[in-house]
Enzyme design. Structure first.
Site, PDB file in Angstrom:
ATOM      1  CE1 TYR A   1      41.128  43.389  44.254  1.00 37.33           C
ATOM      2  CE2 TYR A   1      42.148  41.932  45.865  1.00 37.33           C
ATOM      3  CZ  TYR A   1      42.128  42.491  44.599  1.00 37.33           C
ATOM      4  OH  TYR A   1      43.097  42.155  43.683  1.00 37.33           O
TER       5      TYR A   1
ATOM      6  CG  ASP B   1      37.020  36.124  48.788  1.00 44.29           C
ATOM      7  OD1 ASP B   1      37.944  35.381  49.159  1.00 44.29           O
ATOM      8  OD2 ASP B   1      37.132  36.978  47.891  1.00 44.29           O
TER       9      ASP B   1
ATOM     10  CE  LYS C   1      45.604  37.448  49.996  1.00 44.64           C
ATOM     11  NZ  LYS C   1      46.448  38.191  49.077  1.00 44.64           N
TER      12      LYS C   1
END
Ligand SMILES: Cc1ncc(COP(=O)(O)O)c(C=O)c1O
Length: 460
Positions: A152, A254, A281
Site C-alpha cells: 500500500y 516508503d 504521519k
C-alpha cells in the site's frame, strides 16, 4: 471500561454515534470520507482525546491503540506539542514565504536518516509517493516503477495496482498480474508499473533483471501494515539494493508508516540505505504532512537552474510546508529521543508477549506480529512471510473476522484499526498495556465462540 465508568455497547442503534452516521449517509456517500475507518454497522464518533485515551460522543472512553493509523506517536493533546501548535496558530498559519520551522525539520531528518541528505515536504503520504516517483523517473530518465504485490502506497492510482489481489486474479507468483483496485481504472495507467512478489528473492531478482533497461525505481514498504507487519527479509532488502544499483535504477523505501520503528527510521533498523525515502504521519506531530528525502544527486531534480528556469521536477502545493505542520512536527520529532524509542520498544514487546499468552489461553488461532511500537494481529496459526501466503493462511473471510475482533475490542474499551494493526504511543503505561492484553484475551475468547459454529459445520 478503561476509566470513565461508562460501559460500551457496540453496535447500539440508540447511540449518538449511530444517529450521526445516519445523518452522515445523507450528505456523504458511504457516510464518511475515509473508507478505512468506517466499519459496520456504524463507526463510533470521537469527541476528545487525552494521552492514549479517546472519548466518543456517547461518553465512552477507550485506550487508543492505533493513534490515527500511527501518526499520534505522543498520543492526544501532548502538552508540549499542543503549546507549540497554539503558539504557531497565534503567529502564522500559512503564507507564501518559507519559514525557519521548515528548515529545522529538514535539518533534523537529514541528521537522523542515512538515506536523506535533502528533503522536501508535502501534505500526505500519498503525495510523497507521487512526488518520489516523479523524481525517480526524472533522475533516471526511465519510465518503469516496480512495486510489491499487496503493497500500500496511498491513493495514487498508479500505485493502487495490486494493492489487493486474490487467487482468482493474481496470476503466477513469479510474475504477478496487475490488478486494479477499482475496475474503472484504465488498464493503460499500469503500462509503466511492474508488480513483484514481496519477499520472494529469486522471482523479484529475475523481474528486476528482465526490466533493467527501463526500470526507474523499485518502491517498497519494508514493514507493511497491510501485511500485519511482516518484515521484508534481510536477504530480500540486500538483493533489492544490489540489483537496483546494478540496473541503474533507484531504491525507494516508503516509510510513511514504518518510520516510527527506530530513531533512524526503518532503514536504520534494517541496515539498508535507499536512494529515496517517503515519509508522513509521525513527522507532522498529528497535523497533515508528507515528505520525500534522498541522496543529494537524486534530489537535484527539484533544483531550478537559474532564476526563472523550470526545474526537472515541479513541486509546489498551497499547504506544502505550512508552518503549523512544520512546528508540530519539529517538536514532536525532538521529543522522540533514543530513550523514547527504547521505551516504545519495551512497551511493544510487553504488548506482543501478553497478546500471545492471551491468544494461547483463548484457544483462538492467532499470530501476533510486529516490532517496536507497531503490532499486527493475524487470525491464523499458519506462519507467512509474503502477500499470497498471508491471504492463503488467513482465509477469504479474514476481513470480516477482523471486523468482529475490532468490535469485541471496542466493547472492551480498546480501539485498534479495523484491519488489525496496533500502534503504541509515548504516554502509554505498563498498566495501559496490561489492560489491553486482558481486554484482548476476552475478545479472542469471544471470537473463538463466534467461530465455533463455523468449525462445527466444517467438521460435519
Ligand atoms: C506505506 C504507506 N504509504 C503511503 C501512505 C499514504 O499516506 P497518507 O494516508 O498520508 O496519504 C500510507 C498510509 O497509511 C502508508 O501506510
Amino acid at each position: 471500561m478503561s476509566g470513565s465508568g461508562q460501559h460500551a455497547v457496540f453496535p447500539e442503534q440508540a447511540s449518538r454515534s449511530a444517529g450521526l452516521f445516519a445523518r452522515a449517509g445523507k450528505v456523504m456517500p458511504g457516510g464518511g470520507t475515509r473508507h478505512p475507518i468506517i466499519f459496520p454497522p456504524h463507526p463510533v464518533y470521537a469527541v476528545e482525546g487525552r494521552g492514549c485515551r479517546l472519548t466518543d460522543v456517547d461518553g465512552v472512553e477507550r485506550i487508543d491503540f492505533i493513534n490515527n493509523f500511527s501518526c499520534q506517536i505522543h498520543g492526544h493533546g501532548h502538552p508540549e506539542v499542543t503549546r507549540v501548535i497554539t503558539e504557531q496558530a497565534g503567529r502564522l498559519t500559512t503564507a507564501i514565504l518559507p519559514t525557519e520551522q521548515e528548515l529545522r525539520l529538514a535539518e533534523l531528518l537529514a541528521e537522523r536518516v542515512a538515506g536523506i541528505d535533502q528533503v522536501r515536504f508535502c501534505n500526505s503520504g500519498t503525495e510523497a509517493v507521487m512526488i518520489a516517483l516523479k523524481a525517480a523517473r526524472a533522475a533516471t530518465r526511465r519510465r518503469l516503477i516496480m512495486k510489491m504485490e499487496g503493497g500500500y502506497h496511498g491513493q495514487y492510482p498508479e500505485m493502487e495496482c495490486s494493492f489487493i489481489s486474490e487467487p482468482h486474479n493474481w496470476g503466477p507468483e513469479e510474475e504477478p498480474a496487475k490488478v486494479p483496485l477499482s475496475e474503472d481504472t484504465p488498464a493503460n495507467l499500469f503500462d509503466n508499473v511492474v508488480v513483484a512478489p514481496f519477499n520472494r528473492v529469486e522471482a523479484t531478482r529475475a523481474l528486476i533483471r528482465r526490466h533493467a533497461a527501463e526500470l526507474a525505481a523499485v518502491i517498497i514498504d519494508p514493514f507493511p501494515s497491510r501485511m500485519q507487519f511482516v518484515r521484508a527479509g534481510e536477504e530480500y532488502l540486500r538483493m533489492l539494493r544490489e540489483e537496483t544499483r546494478a540496473a541503474g535504477a533507484l531504491l525507494i523505501f516508503d516509510e510513511v508508516f514504518c518510520f516510527r520503528l527506530d530513531y533512524r527510521g526503518a532503514q536504520g533498523r534494517f541496515g539498508v540505505t535507499p536512494d529515496l525515502t517517503t515519509l508522513g504521519k509521525i513527522i507532522g506531530g498529528g497535523l497533515p504532512i508528507g515528505a520525500v528525502g534522498g541522496r543529494a544527486e537524486v534530489m537535484a531534480v527539484f533544483s531550478a537552474r537559474g532564476a526563472g528556469a523550470l526545474p526537472r521536477v515541479f513541486h509546489g502545493g498551497t499547504f506544502t510546508a505550512n508552518p503549523m505542520s512544520m512546528a508540530a512536527g519539529l517538536r514532536s520529532m525532538q521529543l522522540l529521543t533514543p530513550a523514547a524509542f527504547a521505551d516504545l520498544q519495551a512497551k511493544g514487546d510487553r504488548l506482543r508477549s501478553g497478546l500471545r499468552d492471551a491468544a494461547a489461553a483463548s484457544g483462538l488461532p492467532v499470530q501476533v506480529m510486529g516490532d517496536a511500537s507497531l503490532t499486527g494481529i493475524a487470525l491464523s496459526a499458519r506462519p507467512f512471510d509474503g502477500y499470497r501466503d498471508m491471504i492463503t493462511a488467513c482465509g477469504g473471510n479474514h476481513r470480516e473476522r477482523m471486523f468482529a475482533l475490532h468490535r469485541h475490542l471496542l466493547n472492551e474499551g480498546v480501539l485498534i484499526s479495523p484491519q488489525g494493526a496496533l500502534a503504541g504511543s509515548t504516554p502509554m503505561t505498563d498498566s495501559d498495556i496490561d489492560f489491553t492484553v486482558e481486554a484482548a484475551g476476552r475478545a479472542f475468547a469471544a471470537l473463538a465462540r463466534d467461530d465455533a459454529p463455523d468449525r462445527a459445520r466444517a467438521a460435519e
